[in-house]
Design an enzyme around this catalytic site. Structure first.
Site, PDB file in Angstrom:
ATOM      1  N   LYS A   1      -2.288  28.437  43.759  1.00  0.00           N
ATOM      2  CA  LYS A   1      -3.636  28.623  43.213  1.00  0.00           C
ATOM      3  C   LYS A   1      -4.075  30.089  43.289  1.00  0.00           C
ATOM      4  O   LYS A   1      -4.932  30.519  42.518  1.00  0.00           O
ATOM      5  CB  LYS A   1      -4.635  27.749  43.966  1.00  0.00           C
ATOM      6  CG  LYS A   1      -4.457  26.238  43.745  1.00  0.00           C
ATOM      7  CD  LYS A   1      -4.585  25.885  42.278  1.00  0.00           C
ATOM      8  CE  LYS A   1      -4.426  24.400  42.031  1.00  0.00           C
ATOM      9  NZ  LYS A   1      -5.656  23.637  42.264  1.00  0.00           N
ATOM     10  N   LYS A   2      -3.477  30.839  44.197  1.00  0.00           N
ATOM     11  CA  LYS A   2      -3.813  32.261  44.310  1.00  0.00           C
ATOM     12  C   LYS A   2      -3.038  33.129  43.317  1.00  0.00           C
ATOM     13  O   LYS A   2      -3.330  34.327  43.188  1.00  0.00           O
ATOM     14  CB  LYS A   2      -3.555  32.749  45.734  1.00  0.00           C
ATOM     15  CG  LYS A   2      -4.513  32.184  46.777  1.00  0.00           C
ATOM     16  CD  LYS A   2      -4.173  32.680  48.159  1.00  0.00           C
ATOM     17  CE  LYS A   2      -5.222  32.254  49.174  1.00  0.00           C
ATOM     18  NZ  LYS A   2      -5.273  30.807  49.390  1.00  0.00           N
ATOM     19  N   LEU A   3      -2.070  32.560  42.641  1.00  0.00           N
ATOM     20  CA  LEU A   3      -1.323  33.328  41.636  1.00  0.00           C
ATOM     21  C   LEU A   3      -2.110  33.376  40.327  1.00  0.00           C
ATOM     22  O   LEU A   3      -1.671  32.906  39.286  1.00  0.00           O
ATOM     23  CB  LEU A   3       0.057  32.691  41.406  1.00  0.00           C
ATOM     24  CG  LEU A   3       1.053  32.831  42.558  1.00  0.00           C
ATOM     25  CD1 LEU A   3       2.309  32.021  42.285  1.00  0.00           C
ATOM     26  CD2 LEU A   3       1.420  34.306  42.768  1.00  0.00           C
ATOM     27  N   CYS A   4      -3.284  33.940  40.408  1.00  0.00           N
ATOM     28  CA  CYS A   4      -4.152  34.081  39.236  1.00  0.00           C
ATOM     29  C   CYS A   4      -4.779  35.468  39.272  1.00  0.00           C
ATOM     30  O   CYS A   4      -4.800  36.140  40.316  1.00  0.00           O
ATOM     31  CB  CYS A   4      -5.229  33.001  39.212  1.00  0.00           C
ATOM     32  SG  CYS A   4      -6.376  33.064  40.613  1.00  0.00           S
TER      33      CYS A   4
END
Length: 689
Positions: A217-220
């Site tokens: 979810k942090k790969l944005c």
């Protein structure tokens, strides 16, 4: 069940193949050796479903480490229930009948305060039973049932770790976690102290989901660009990094980039034996830092207590304080049994094997469900707003930072539209989670309507009147900023929320979209202007606003502000004062990009976005009240420095919470048994002036 360990030996001392199949066998053995080294399992465990069940998931292992994990989880929940579950403030959280609730199932009714006290008491006793391993199945069932019930009663209190606690309790319910270090094991010393390997696997899988999906979810762009957790580097735990990198790079590289890398990789490093110890050090440091950075209760400690699951199953037996007799294992014996008994045993064996396979089907279904739910938002469209889904089960921890500057609640009597009332935002709830979710906004509007109806009926009843208050309309004008964007409306302010359509499976049309066309201004304009304005003085500030065409902002400039200036950054707006004065009175003034105007203090004004494009503008001002209080605050800080590790204060706070919790539960019991009135504190409504 016979406990055996398969050992494979190869008699091939000269290293030359003895048959054509040796080459393929050699490849298989090398691959099997790699899998064993990395995971500790044989490769053949995944070659067939039967091998997966019998050789891997149901192979007996020592239950010592699982017993310690169970006891520590139960202890963490004993502390958590009076704190983050709200047990210490039971009367404040559940005691006011007018308070608005946000249950997942809208028809759920909250029990009265004494019943909630009994439910919390049962939850605490269940957690105590889990910790002690006393009548483990019953205790775990009580804890899980009461925990999920309270969890479902209020979505506004959801977060990822409260969801995790419920999952861990549910998982432990179906394991044999009481085989070691428990009262049940002490009462039945003849029982085996081994457990099926799947008891460990499912717990470690749950933590894999927690970490890995949080990393995904942090790969944005929002996270990797450093917008989510700004200014966190000024906390003392980042002092060594801040000295070397500076605050901005510490926020970006350490908080955001390393945080993403840690979440996506830590479990893989924990599984792999050569990197396990180093990964444990990093994971421990990570969770200890989080315990200082955020008010997240027992979450860091629960994660720390589960790290030893990645080590030997029998590691607690090496500790002097936890030594116990050797693991009881069922030995294979040779006996001559009558044919009828052999047939009966064969039937039992067949039933046991069938039960094992269905149990594994259920476990794999659970695993797939945990991987699916965080990405199931295409089904539950009604819960999607600026972010997808309800916060709490998607593992998107800290990815979105919210700043809410204004909450306007307007109630209009439909029989007399001139009668307009404004509701204080925190009159019926303690938090503003509802302002970011359409489903909660609908529930809050209906709660406001109920309270108005009840109050009107009570007042009119004093005069002998039986009429009910006419229908009302409820409008929300809520201004939020997400991840450093401009402040903008989240709901259409012209939509009556009481009559607005909402369904769990249909997109909400009255949720206004993010004004993504201004995203690029976060770096080029917002940060640059903010640094410039904050550099004017210690008490100057800036507020950035964006709005849609045709909508109007009505605002008030307080008496404690001066040097207030409105500047249009993009688009065209129409500015108008609410009274006559030297700046033009009620005649509207059109402002285009780059234009500014000074605003008088102590006056209302309106700003309407005209044209076909959204507008963005900013207020700059100086706060006179902060100036006057600056010296006093500084002297207070100089006189009583804030401790870095206030462990004594935290322990005292937790003890006070526990004492109040015990009093609430005891008072609830007295009320239910003898009708003794239950004392309750009243909330203090603090309104910033």
């Amino acid at each position: 069940m016979t406990a055996t360990v398969d050992k494979q030996t190869v008699d091939n001392s000269n290293g030359s193949p003895t048959s054509e199949g040796d080459s393929s066998n050699g490849v298989f053995q090398r691959l099997d050796s790699f899998v064993r080294a990395y995971t500790g399992h044989e490769l053949r465990c995944v070659t067939s479903f039967n091998d997966f069940v019998d050789r891997c998931m149901y192979r007996p292992v020592d239950g010592a480490a699982l017993g310690v994990a169970r006891a520590l989880f139960g202890l963490a929940m004993l502390i958590d229930i009076p704190e983050e579950r709200g047990g210490g403030d039971l009367d404040l959280r559940w005691g006011e009948p007018r308070d608005c609730r946000f249950p997942l199932i809208h028809s759920m009714e909250t029990p009265v305060l004494p019943r909630m006290g009994l439910i919390y008491g049962l939850m605490w006793l269940g957690a105590a039973g889990i910790m002690l391993g006393y009548r483990f199945r019953t205790s775990a069932t009580i804890f899980v049932g009461t925990y999920w019930y309270v969890f479902l009663l209020d979505k506004s209190a959801w977060n990822n770790h409260s969801y995790l606690y419920g999952l861990l309790g549910t998982i432990l319910l179906f394991t044999d976690a009481s085989r070691c270090w428990s009262i049940d094991a002490w009462r039945e010393p003849e029982r085996e102290q081994t457990v099926p390997f799947w008891n460990y696997f499912i717990l470690k899988f749950q933590f894999f989901v927690l970490y890995f999906l949080a990393g995904l979810k942090k790969l944005c762009r929002e996270w990797l660009s450093g917008y989510a957790m700004t200014n966190l580097s000024y906390h003392w735990v980042f002092l060594p990094f801040r000295i070397v990198l500076g605050p901005r790079l510490t926020d970006l590289l350490i908080v955001h980039w390393f945080g993403c890398f840690f979440d996506t990789t830590v479990v893989f490093f924990l599984i792999y034996a050569p990197t396990r110890k180093l990964a444990t050090v990093f994971a421990s440091a990570f969770h200890l830092m989080n315990s200082r950075l955020f008010h997240i209760g027992m979450f860091p400690w629960v994660c720390l207590t589960q790290l030893p699951l990645y080590y030997s199953f029998s590691w607690p037996r090496k500790l002097r304080l936890l030594r116990s007799p050797s693991v009881a294992m069922t030995k294979a014996t040779t006996s001559h049994e009558p044919p009828t008994e052999k047939v009966e045993k064969s039937r039992k064996t067949t039933y046991r094997l069938r039960r094992r396979r269905w149990s594994m089907v259920a476990m794999l279904t659970y695993c797939l469900l945990q991987l699916f739910l965080p990405y199931s938002h295409f089904l539950t469209k009604g819960y999607n707003n600026w972010t997808n889904g309800l916060y709490g089960y998607s593992w998107d921890m800290m990815v979105h930072a919210w700043d809410t500057v204004m909450i306007g609640i307007r109630v209009v009597d439909l029989q007399d539209p001139e009668r307009v009332h404004y509701v204080e935002p925190y009159a019926f709830t303690d938090n503003d989670r509802w302002t970011k979710h359409a489903d909660m906004a609908v529930q809050f509007a209906r709660c406001i309507e109920r309270n108005i109806q009840k109050e009107a009926s009570r007042e009119w009843g004093q005069f002998g009147r039986t009429e009910t208050m006419a229908n009302v309309s409820v409008y929300f004008d809520i201004w939020c900023s997400m991840n450093g964007r401009f402040q903008q409306r989240i709901f259409d302010p012209n939509v009556d929320i009481l009559r607005a359509p909402w369904s769990p499976f249909v997109s909400v049309q009255w949720v206004l979209p993010l004004l993504d066309e201004f995203n690029g201004l976060r770096d080029t304009m917002i940060r640059r202007i903010t640094d410039e304005v904050l550099g004017w003085s210690n008490h100057s500030d800036v507020l950035f606003i964006a709005d849609f065409p045709g909508l109007m902002l009505r605002n008030f400039v307080g008496e404690d502000l001066y040097n207030v200036t409105l500047t249009v950054l993009q688009g065209t707006v129409q500015y108008q004062l609410s009274r006559e004065d030297e700046l033009g009175g009620k005649d509207p003034i059109t402002l285009t990009t780059g234009k500014s105007i000074e605003l008088p203090a102590g006056s209302f004004h309106s700003i309407e976005t005209i044209g076909s494009q959204p507008s963005c503008y900013m207020y700059t001002f100086v706060n006179r009240t902060k100036e006057q209080n600056a010296s006093k605050n500084q002297s207070d800080l100089n006189g009583t420095p804030t401790p870095i590790l206030p462990l004594a204060e935290e322990f005292l706070h937790r003890w006070e919470n526990f004492v109040r919790f015990a009093q609430h539960v005891a008072n609830s019991l007295l009320f239910e048994l003898y009708g003794v009135p239950m004392p309750r504190r009243l909330k203090e409504l603090v309104v910033d002036g």
